[in-house]
Design a protein around this motif. Structure first.
Motif, mmCIF file in Angstrom:
data_model
loop_
_atom_site.group_PDB
_atom_site.id
_atom_site.type_symbol
_atom_site.label_atom_id
_atom_site.label_comp_id
_atom_site.label_asym_id
_atom_site.label_seq_id
_atom_site.Cartn_x
_atom_site.Cartn_y
_atom_site.Cartn_z
ATOM 1 N N TRP A 196 80.513 65.246 22.821
ATOM 2 C CA TRP A 196 79.826 63.500 22.859
ATOM 3 C C TRP A 196 78.156 63.752 22.368
ATOM 4 C CZ3 TRP A 196 83.937 61.055 23.863
ATOM 5 C CH2 TRP A 196 85.117 61.207 24.872
ATOM 6 N N LYS A 197 78.244 62.938 22.559
ATOM 7 C CA LYS A 197 76.761 62.506 22.786
ATOM 8 C C LYS A 197 76.001 62.312 23.756
ATOM 9 C CE LYS A 197 74.161 59.546 20.272
ATOM 10 N NZ LYS A 197 73.665 60.356 19.424
ATOM 11 N N GLU A 198 74.938 62.572 24.617
ATOM 12 C CA GLU A 198 74.546 62.074 25.845
ATOM 13 C C GLU A 198 75.599 60.750 26.772
ATOM 14 O OE1 GLU A 198 73.482 64.395 29.169
ATOM 15 O OE2 GLU A 198 73.318 64.261 26.878
ATOM 16 N N SER A 199 75.761 60.009 25.797
ATOM 17 C CA SER A 199 75.321 59.129 26.613
ATOM 18 C C SER A 199 77.000 58.693 27.041
ATOM 19 C CB SER A 199 75.005 57.564 25.288
ATOM 20 O OG SER A 199 75.592 58.045 24.352
ATOM 21 N N ASP A 200 77.451 59.042 25.517
ATOM 22 C CA ASP A 200 79.519 59.109 25.946
ATOM 23 C C ASP A 200 79.912 61.141 26.932
ATOM 24 O OD1 ASP A 200 79.952 56.945 24.629
ATOM 25 O OD2 ASP A 200 79.648 58.228 22.431
ATOM 26 N N LYS A 201 79.220 61.240 28.140
ATOM 27 C CA LYS A 201 79.779 62.619 28.543
ATOM 28 C C LYS A 201 80.124 62.396 29.827
ATOM 29 C CE LYS A 201 76.163 66.164 26.986
ATOM 30 N NZ LYS A 201 75.793 66.695 27.233
ATOM 31 N N ILE A 202 80.646 60.322 29.977
ATOM 32 C CA ILE A 202 80.850 59.784 30.895
ATOM 33 C C ILE A 202 82.255 60.284 31.034
ATOM 34 C CG2 ILE A 202 79.477 58.401 32.151
ATOM 35 C CD1 ILE A 202 80.497 56.574 30.839
ATOM 36 N N PHE A 203 83.064 59.890 29.531
ATOM 37 C CA PHE A 203 84.332 60.782 29.609
ATOM 38 C C PHE A 203 85.156 62.550 29.622
ATOM 39 C CE2 PHE A 203 83.257 56.850 26.442
ATOM 40 C CZ PHE A 203 83.822 55.898 27.253
ATOM 41 N N VAL A 280 97.663 45.369 33.906
ATOM 42 C CA VAL A 280 98.692 44.573 32.719
ATOM 43 C C VAL A 280 97.638 46.305 31.449
ATOM 44 C CG1 VAL A 280 98.103 43.870 30.704
ATOM 45 C CG2 VAL A 280 98.651 42.955 32.947
ATOM 46 N N LEU A 281 96.198 46.737 31.906
ATOM 47 C CA LEU A 281 95.900 48.019 30.958
ATOM 48 C C LEU A 281 96.425 48.826 31.628
ATOM 49 C CD1 LEU A 281 91.912 46.705 30.540
ATOM 50 C CD2 LEU A 281 93.615 46.213 28.439
ATOM 51 N N SER A 282 96.093 49.009 32.245
ATOM 52 C CA SER A 282 96.899 50.873 32.974
ATOM 53 C C SER A 282 98.287 50.778 32.803
ATOM 54 C CB SER A 282 96.659 50.574 34.195
ATOM 55 O OG SER A 282 95.374 50.577 35.521
ATOM 56 N N ARG A 283 99.339 49.743 32.434
ATOM 57 C CA ARG A 283 100.425 49.909 31.573
ATOM 58 C C ARG A 283 100.139 49.820 30.860
ATOM 59 N NH1 ARG A 283 103.406 43.790 33.337
ATOM 60 N NH2 ARG A 283 102.899 43.977 35.752
ATOM 61 N N TYR A 284 99.296 50.065 29.700
ATOM 62 C CA TYR A 284 99.631 50.122 28.003
ATOM 63 C C TYR A 284 98.664 51.906 28.077
ATOM 64 C CZ TYR A 284 102.686 46.255 27.671
ATOM 65 O OH TYR A 284 103.027 45.593 27.910
ATOM 66 N N LEU A 285 97.911 51.562 28.871
ATOM 67 C CA LEU A 285 96.649 52.850 28.103
ATOM 68 C C LEU A 285 96.258 54.115 29.303
ATOM 69 C CD1 LEU A 285 93.863 50.418 26.930
ATOM 70 C CD2 LEU A 285 95.049 52.561 25.897
ATOM 71 N N PRO A 286 96.081 55.031 29.690
ATOM 72 C CA PRO A 286 95.860 56.121 30.758
ATOM 73 C C PRO A 286 95.341 55.388 31.513
ATOM 74 C CG PRO A 286 95.565 57.379 28.547
ATOM 75 C CD PRO A 286 95.619 55.691 28.311
ATOM 76 N N LYS A 287 95.364 55.567 33.232
ATOM 77 C CA LYS A 287 95.333 55.041 34.046
ATOM 78 C C LYS A 287 94.038 54.787 34.159
ATOM 79 C CE LYS A 287 95.572 54.023 39.150
ATOM 80 N NZ LYS A 287 97.078 53.453 40.177
ATOM 81 N N LYS A 288 93.734 56.460 34.061
ATOM 82 C CA LYS A 288 91.862 56.724 34.321
ATOM 83 C C LYS A 288 90.586 56.416 33.706
ATOM 84 C CE LYS A 288 93.030 61.387 37.510
ATOM 85 N NZ LYS A 288 93.013 62.773 37.074
ATOM 86 N N LEU A 289 91.464 55.794 32.521
ATOM 87 C CA LEU A 289 90.545 55.712 31.491
ATOM 88 C C LEU A 289 90.256 54.759 31.758
ATOM 89 C CD1 LEU A 289 89.143 55.810 28.431
ATOM 90 C CD2 LEU A 289 91.632 55.399 27.167
ATOM 91 N N VAL A 290 90.767 53.589 32.014
ATOM 92 C CA VAL A 290 90.867 52.335 32.455
ATOM 93 C C VAL A 290 89.874 52.077 33.728
ATOM 94 C CG1 VAL A 290 92.024 50.210 33.358
ATOM 95 C CG2 VAL A 290 93.092 51.394 31.748
ATOM 96 N N GLU A 291 89.916 53.009 34.580
ATOM 97 C CA GLU A 291 89.501 52.966 35.858
ATOM 98 C C GLU A 291 88.276 53.295 35.542
ATOM 99 O OE1 GLU A 291 92.669 53.949 39.280
ATOM 100 O OE2 GLU A 291 91.604 55.930 38.316
ATOM 101 N N LEU A 292 87.476 54.446 34.755
ATOM 102 C CA LEU A 292 86.791 54.736 34.071
ATOM 103 C C LEU A 292 85.116 53.675 33.692
ATOM 104 C CD1 LEU A 292 84.499 56.803 33.206
ATOM 105 C CD2 LEU A 292 85.158 57.351 31.396
ATOM 106 N N TRP A 293 86.356 52.511 32.345
ATOM 107 C CA TRP A 293 85.861 51.475 32.114
ATOM 108 C C TRP A 293 84.797 50.325 33.223
ATOM 109 C CZ3 TRP A 293 90.405 50.477 28.346
ATOM 110 C CH2 TRP A 293 90.429 51.329 26.779
ATOM 111 N N ILE A 294 85.539 50.212 34.207
ATOM 112 C CA ILE A 294 85.529 49.554 35.534
ATOM 113 C C ILE A 294 84.693 49.759 35.940
ATOM 114 C CG2 ILE A 294 86.561 48.135 37.063
ATOM 115 C CD1 ILE A 294 89.516 48.455 35.994
ATOM 116 N N GLU A 295 84.845 51.065 36.536
ATOM 117 C CA GLU A 295 84.151 51.610 37.385
ATOM 118 C C GLU A 295 82.011 51.948 36.415
ATOM 119 O OE1 GLU A 295 84.966 55.909 37.464
ATOM 120 O OE2 GLU A 295 86.642 54.835 38.827
ATOM 121 N N GLN A 296 81.640 52.149 34.694
ATOM 122 C CA GLN A 296 80.601 52.634 33.854
ATOM 123 C C GLN A 296 81.001 50.308 33.959
ATOM 124 O OE1 GLN A 296 78.950 54.834 33.435
ATOM 125 N NE2 GLN A 296 80.631 55.838 34.973
ATOM 126 N N GLN A 297 82.010 49.392 34.389
ATOM 127 C CA GLN A 297 81.416 48.054 33.643
ATOM 128 C C GLN A 297 81.306 48.022 32.332
ATOM 129 O OE1 GLN A 297 76.928 47.616 36.192
ATOM 130 N NE2 GLN A 297 78.655 47.232 38.586
#
Length: 395
Positions: A196-203, A280-297
């Motif tokens: 990761w670059k520093e800015s991507d370490k949220i993942f 909808v997105l959680s049906r096709y992608l990992p739920k935690k990934l979708v939640e992270l996207w939303i949390e990080q706006q």
């Protein structure tokens, strides 16, 4: 001073297989290795089950500055030849995916096979023997270890690359090449995870989550699993693209290669317009990934009926065209292989003998030959070792 028809430095897959062929051909063979046991990297490979070859092996599965170099050896000892050898030992194996063949029980079965083949050829294997010097007189190579001197007309370097230094990897083979005037193509870790670059370490909070992806750069596209880790991105798709990646280069990742998010959303906007985007997105992608996207706006959760054209275009690009810029790779510590190595322009593709030094051979990973993930590097070990052995037996 002890004399042998052939001396091989390196008791890994390549060295052992070559030694067995030469020994069974009636010549005396010595294998020297500085480790405590033979085949250490084999034991670690394939998650302990050894991906020993692939059902589909072509020269296109290899990277080498001389793209024709691998053709001769691969044609003379094929994947089917090694599969037949495995079967003759009663080793049960299975295809995992994409033609990859693994032992059913353990990588130890391949090590045992190689040891048995060496015993058939009366091969002398000396472990914990670090080579201190190699010199050449008119017709002989003189090899010195801490406690013994050896002599041979045929010296075979099978020391591998720099990957997995904890298993004894070293630049010894490259140094021998340079000693005898053979260039070495600059080496780097390959088949290796990105960091990761520093800015991507949220993942990093998604560590352990895997999903099927398609990952591309300007050279190649690979479709397979991708794994989030604490340090970066891994998994087969990432390891494959790392062979073709350069530092500072962005890779594009399609996080939903099997479907179009636009088609999905447009259809659901008609049939179920009140659904939340997150649902909808959680049906096709990992739920935690979708939640992270939303949390990080990174995306906004809303009722899908409210999505406008700009929103839809953004989601399409965000999911199918993730532009990921790695900070780098995890390096040799976790790399499966080493890219680069002994320049093949100075090596015979038919015999693996150095063109400028009679009796000096280089086989396996020490050469500038890198296979894809999936058993291709082991097949290169078997094929290059066989070509070398055949040449020596014909002398």
């Amino acid at each position: 001073m002890k004399q042998f028809d052939a001396i091989i430095i390196g008791a890994g897959a390549t060295g052992l297989f070559c030694a067995a062929q030469i020994g069974q051909g009636g010549k005396s063979v010595l294998v020297l290795d500085n480790g405590k046991k033979i085949g250490r990297k084999i034991l670690m490979s394939g998650g302990g089950f050894c991906n020993f070859t692939n059902l589909d092996v072509t020269p296109n599965h290899y990277i080498c500055q001389n793209r024709h170099f691998v053709k001769s050896a691969l044609a003379r000892y094929t994947n089917w030849d090694f599969i037949s050898l495995v079967a003759s030992y009663g080793i049960c194996y299975h295809e995992k995916e994409l033609g990859q063949l693994f032992c059913d029980e353990s990588s130890q079965q391949i090590v045992d096979l190689l040891q048995a083949e060496c015993e058939k050829g009366n091969v002398d294997i000396q472990l914990r023997q670090a080579v201190s010097s190699i010199e050449k007189s008119a017709n002989f190579f003189h090899i010195q270890t801490a406690c013994e001197s050896y002599q041979t007309e045929n010296l075979i370097i099978a020391t591998g690359g720099l990957s997995m230094a904890g298993l004894g990897a070293s630049p010894f083979g490259y140094k021998i090449a340079e000693q005898f005037g053979i260039p070495v193509i600059p080496v780097r870790a390959s088949l290796v995870p990105f960091t990761w670059k520093e800015s991507d370490k949220i993942f990093a909070t998604l560590s352990g989550i895997a999903l099927p992806v398609s990952v591309s750069n300007r050279n190649k596209t690979f479709s397979n699993q991708m794994l989030f880790t604490h340090r970066g991105l891994s998994g087969p798709a990432i390891l494959q693209i790392s062979n073709y990646w350069d530092l500072g280069e962005t890779v594009e990742i399609d996080l939903l290669p099997s479907a179009s998010i636009l088609d999905i959303l447009n259809e659901l906007r008609q049939s179920s317009p009140k659904l939340q985007l997150k649902t909808v997105l959680s049906r096709y992608l990992p739920k935690k990934l979708v939640e992270l996207w939303i949390e990080q706006q990174m995306i906004k959760d809303q009722i899908i009926a409210q999505l406008n054209k700009a929103d839809l275009a953004f989601l399409d690009h965000f999911i199918h065209h993730w532009q990921f810029l790695p900070n780098g790779t995890e390096g040799y510590r976790t790399a499966e292989v080493t890219m680069g190595g002994v320049d093949t322009d100075y090596i015979s593709s038919k015999t693996m003998e150095a063109k400028n030094v009679q009796g000096l051979y280089f086989i396996g990973e020490v050469l500038d030959v890198t296979g894809w993930l999936g058993g291709y590097n082991f097949q290169w070990a078997w094929s290059s070792a066989f070509a070398c052995a055949e040449s020596i037996l014909e002398k």
